[in-house]
Design an enzyme around this catalytic site. Structure first.
Site, short mmCIF file in Angstrom:
data_model
loop_
_atom_site.label_atom_id
_atom_site.label_comp_id
_atom_site.label_asym_id
_atom_site.label_seq_id
_atom_site.Cartn_x
_atom_site.Cartn_y
_atom_site.Cartn_z
N LYS B 53 0.87 -1.16 0.00
CA LYS B 53 0.00 0.00 0.00
C LYS B 53 0.91 1.22 0.00
O LYS B 53 2.02 1.16 0.52
CB LYS B 53 -0.88 -0.02 1.27
CG LYS B 53 -1.84 1.15 1.31
CD LYS B 53 -3.09 0.85 2.14
CE LYS B 53 -3.95 2.10 2.27
NZ LYS B 53 -4.45 2.59 0.96
N SER B 54 0.46 2.31 -0.61
CA SER B 54 1.34 3.47 -0.76
C SER B 54 1.88 3.95 0.59
O SER B 54 1.12 4.19 1.53
CB SER B 54 0.61 4.61 -1.46
OG SER B 54 0.31 4.26 -2.78
N GLY B 80 -8.19 6.98 1.37
CA GLY B 80 -7.57 8.24 1.77
C GLY B 80 -6.12 8.11 2.16
O GLY B 80 -5.65 8.80 3.08
N CYS B 137 -3.59 9.05 -7.31
CA CYS B 137 -4.71 8.76 -6.41
C CYS B 137 -5.81 9.79 -6.65
O CYS B 137 -5.57 11.00 -6.58
CB CYS B 137 -4.27 8.82 -4.95
SG CYS B 137 -5.66 8.55 -3.83
N LYS B 173 2.83 5.14 -11.74
CA LYS B 173 1.45 4.69 -11.90
C LYS B 173 0.59 5.83 -12.41
O LYS B 173 0.46 6.88 -11.77
CB LYS B 173 0.90 4.15 -10.58
CG LYS B 173 -0.49 3.52 -10.74
CD LYS B 173 -0.80 2.60 -9.59
CE LYS B 173 -2.14 1.91 -9.77
NZ LYS B 173 -2.42 0.97 -8.67
N ILE B 199 -3.98 1.12 -15.15
CA ILE B 199 -4.32 2.46 -14.70
C ILE B 199 -4.66 2.45 -13.21
O ILE B 199 -4.98 1.40 -12.65
CB ILE B 199 -5.57 3.00 -15.47
CG1 ILE B 199 -6.72 2.01 -15.38
CG2 ILE B 199 -5.22 3.33 -16.89
CD1 ILE B 199 -8.01 2.46 -16.05
N GLY B 253 -9.64 -4.10 -13.61
CA GLY B 253 -10.74 -5.03 -13.88
C GLY B 253 -10.34 -6.44 -14.24
O GLY B 253 -11.16 -7.20 -14.78
#
Lengths: 261, 312
Positions: B53-54, B80, B137, B173, B199, B253
């Site tokens: 996770k970032s 967030g 983000c 990204k 994406i 997806g």
């Protein structure tokens, strides 16, 4: 769909000075130990286990923070957001001689399990504990059934002065249980798990962790070092699954930082 | 698995900027990537690489729940950018690197161009296999301003800033929420990016609960992911592949081996998987690999390479 559906609160029962039951206008097929994410719009969304599965679902809640305070201010007829049921890990009834050890409102998710246990020809001992007699949940409901009921209170106002674990520890020396099921404060459950492991009695416990998605994708409630997700793989785990893990030592807050218990 | 079966199993390894991946499935950032335990579990379940996770410069709790809501064909999320303190994140990353037997991609974000560089420098000390700059983000505009990834110029400045602070390969990204993703791709490649992830989530979108007339997400809006955005992701990867030479991680997806193959054919060298876990759980990585192998067997492909960019 993992999106909140608004359900009406059909009724609210006061169980103890700090515990209320909310009857929801929602009927689903859920298993003992499963939970739902309940949403109070513009407040928050939190996980709650079901305290009754037959007919209208019920949740039984202790007021512990801002969310439950808000929940307690809701009235009969109000709407609450519901998504669930969640949790692949649920209580599974096995064995003939069974012990249920509940601390405080930890009895709530154990009630559907107790119902299921009593459907078969089994010997059931239930130990319930609370800080004081007034906080003991559902004494009357349990006493009226075929249950060997034992109580413990911190202040000694009802039953043994001390904890559920003290009662359990004595009991396992006398009775050979096939299964122990437990829910309550984590440090209490850790002691229950340790007793069960030592006595080699299979044991299931229901865990609580800060949750976000509730469906096993965000990673917020993963346990160290197994990576088991409380929301998806749990919330009910065996004592063996929890041995040597963070259970009883720490959990994580919304940022993902560790918090010691 | 028996050894003779292993021998017969088709090689679906791929490579990204010189780093070999045993298979093209990568855990995308933001999904099951908060703790080492979770990341290692995903690696053990068959992913070819894992993304954290970032990691951010300061501890953040993120938004109040609900942070996720499902919609037909996908979900919206606005977590967030929650993260522990940088020290805690680095400790976790170190632990992950020690335990992981697959490449580890450290996703990072900064609030300014300068901070991206500083973050890259600090994280590089722990030596992950890749850095991934999250410049896309879609959920923090109110706090941080427009994502850097929405303009070629700022995308390039962040990329350059990071490349000046690290020797590690850098993945950038990208967001689909731009009028021309080719320009952004070109800009980050020129600025030194070693690979592109495309994406990030689309939108943002909104879901309103009509009984209460209140948006469900506490942030009101959230990025759309899942099958709903797959055609957009495939188109973006296709366009990027036509524009740049650096490898692409196709994300958006992917739920099946067929989805993964479609993304490879658009030009991706590997695929990111996130929301698909909602439908198929964590076994999705090994299952997609199996489905890719089956397709290759039945259609007569012998190497994964033959699929990459085949639609061009």
């Amino acid at each position: 769909m993992n999106a909140p559906e608004m359900v009406r609160i059909l009724g609210i029962r006061t169980e103890t000075p700090t515990v209320k039951t909310f009857i929801l206008n929602k009927k689903i097929r859920a298993k003992p130990g499963q939970f739902a994410m309940l949403w109070i719009p513009e407040v928050d969304e939190k996980p709650f286990s079901f305290s009754k599965l037959d007919g209208n679902l019920e949740i039984t809640v202790k007021e512990v923070g801002p969310f439950t305070r808000k929940l307690f201010s809701l009235k009969k007829g109000d709407l609450i957001g519901f998504r669930g049921p969640y949790g692949d890990g649920c209580f599974r009834v096995k064995g003939k001689r069974i012990c249920v050890a509940a601390g405080g409102v930890g009895l709530a998710p154990l009630m559907p399990l107790i119902d299921e246990i009593l459907k078969g020809n089994r010997d059931l001992t239930v130990i319930i504990g609370a800080v004081t007699e007034k906080e003991l949940l559902w004494m009357d409901r349990l006493e009226s059934r075929k249950i060997d009921l034992l109580t413990a209170t911190d202040d000694g106002t009802c039953g043994k002065k001390g904890s559920v674990c003290d009662v359990l520890k004595k009991l396992v020396g006398k009775t050979r249980f096939d299964r122990i099921y437990s829910c309550g404060p984590e440090l209490m459950m850790k002691r229950v798990a340790d007793i069960a492991l030592k006595e080699k009695i299979p044991c299931q416990l229901s865990l609580e962790r800060y949750m976000k998605c509730g469906m096993g994708i965000c990673g917020q409630c993963c346990i160290d070092p197994t990576g088991l997700r409380v929301c998806k793989d749990g919330p009910v785990f065996t004592a063996k699954e929890l041995r040597g893990t963070e259970f009883g030592r720490y959990n994580r807050n919304a940022s993902g930082s560790r918090c010691d218990l | 698995m028996k050894e003779n079966k292993l021998k017969k199993m088709k090689d679906i390894s791929t490579s990204l900027a010189g780093v070999k991946l045993r298979n093209p499935t990568i855990l995308a950032s933001g999904i099951l990537g908060i703790t080492t335990a979770s990341l290692i579990r995903i690696a053990n379940s068959g992913a070819g690489a894992i993304t954290t996770k970032s990691i951010g410069p300061v501890k953040r709790e993120g938004y109040v729940n609900p942070v996720i809501v499902e919609v037909p064909c996908g979900m919206l999320n606005a977590v967030g950018l929650a993260c522990p303190s940088l020290d805690d994140s680095l400790g976790g990353l170190k632990d992950t690197l020690r335990k992981a037997d697959v490449p580890v991609i450290a996703s990072l974000y900064g609030r300014t161009v300068k901070e991206f560089g500083e973050m890259a420098e600090k994280i590089s000390e722990v030596k992950p296999d890749f850095l991934e700059a999250n410049i896309s983000c879609p959920n923090i505009e109110n706090e941080f301003g427009k994502p850097f990834g929405t303009e070629p110029e700022t995308s390039a400045r962040v990329t350059e800033g990071i490349k000046n602070s690290t020797k590690l390969p850098l993945i950038v990204k990208l967001t689909p929420n731009v009028s021309d993703i080719k320009e952004i791709a070109k800009a980050v490649e020129s600025a030194g990016a070693d690979a592109i992830s495309a994406i990030n989530s689309y939108g943002p979108g909104m879901v309103i609960n009509i009984e209460t007339a209140i948006p469900v997400l506490s942030n009101k809006v959230g990025g759309l992911s899942g099958p709903a955005i797959k055609p957009i992701a495939v188109r973006c990867v296709y366009e990027i592949h036509e524009t740049v030479e650096i490898p692409i991680i196709g994300i958006g997806g992917i739920q099946t081996g067929r989805d993964a193959i479609e993304m490879l054919m658009a030009g991706a060298a590997a695929v990111g998987i996130g929301t698909g876990i909602m439908k198929r759980d964590i076994k999705i990585f090994s299952e997609i690999c199996e489905e890719i192998r089956n397709f290759m067997n039945s259609e007569g492909y012998s190497k994964l390479n033959e699929l990459i960019g085949k639609a061009h």
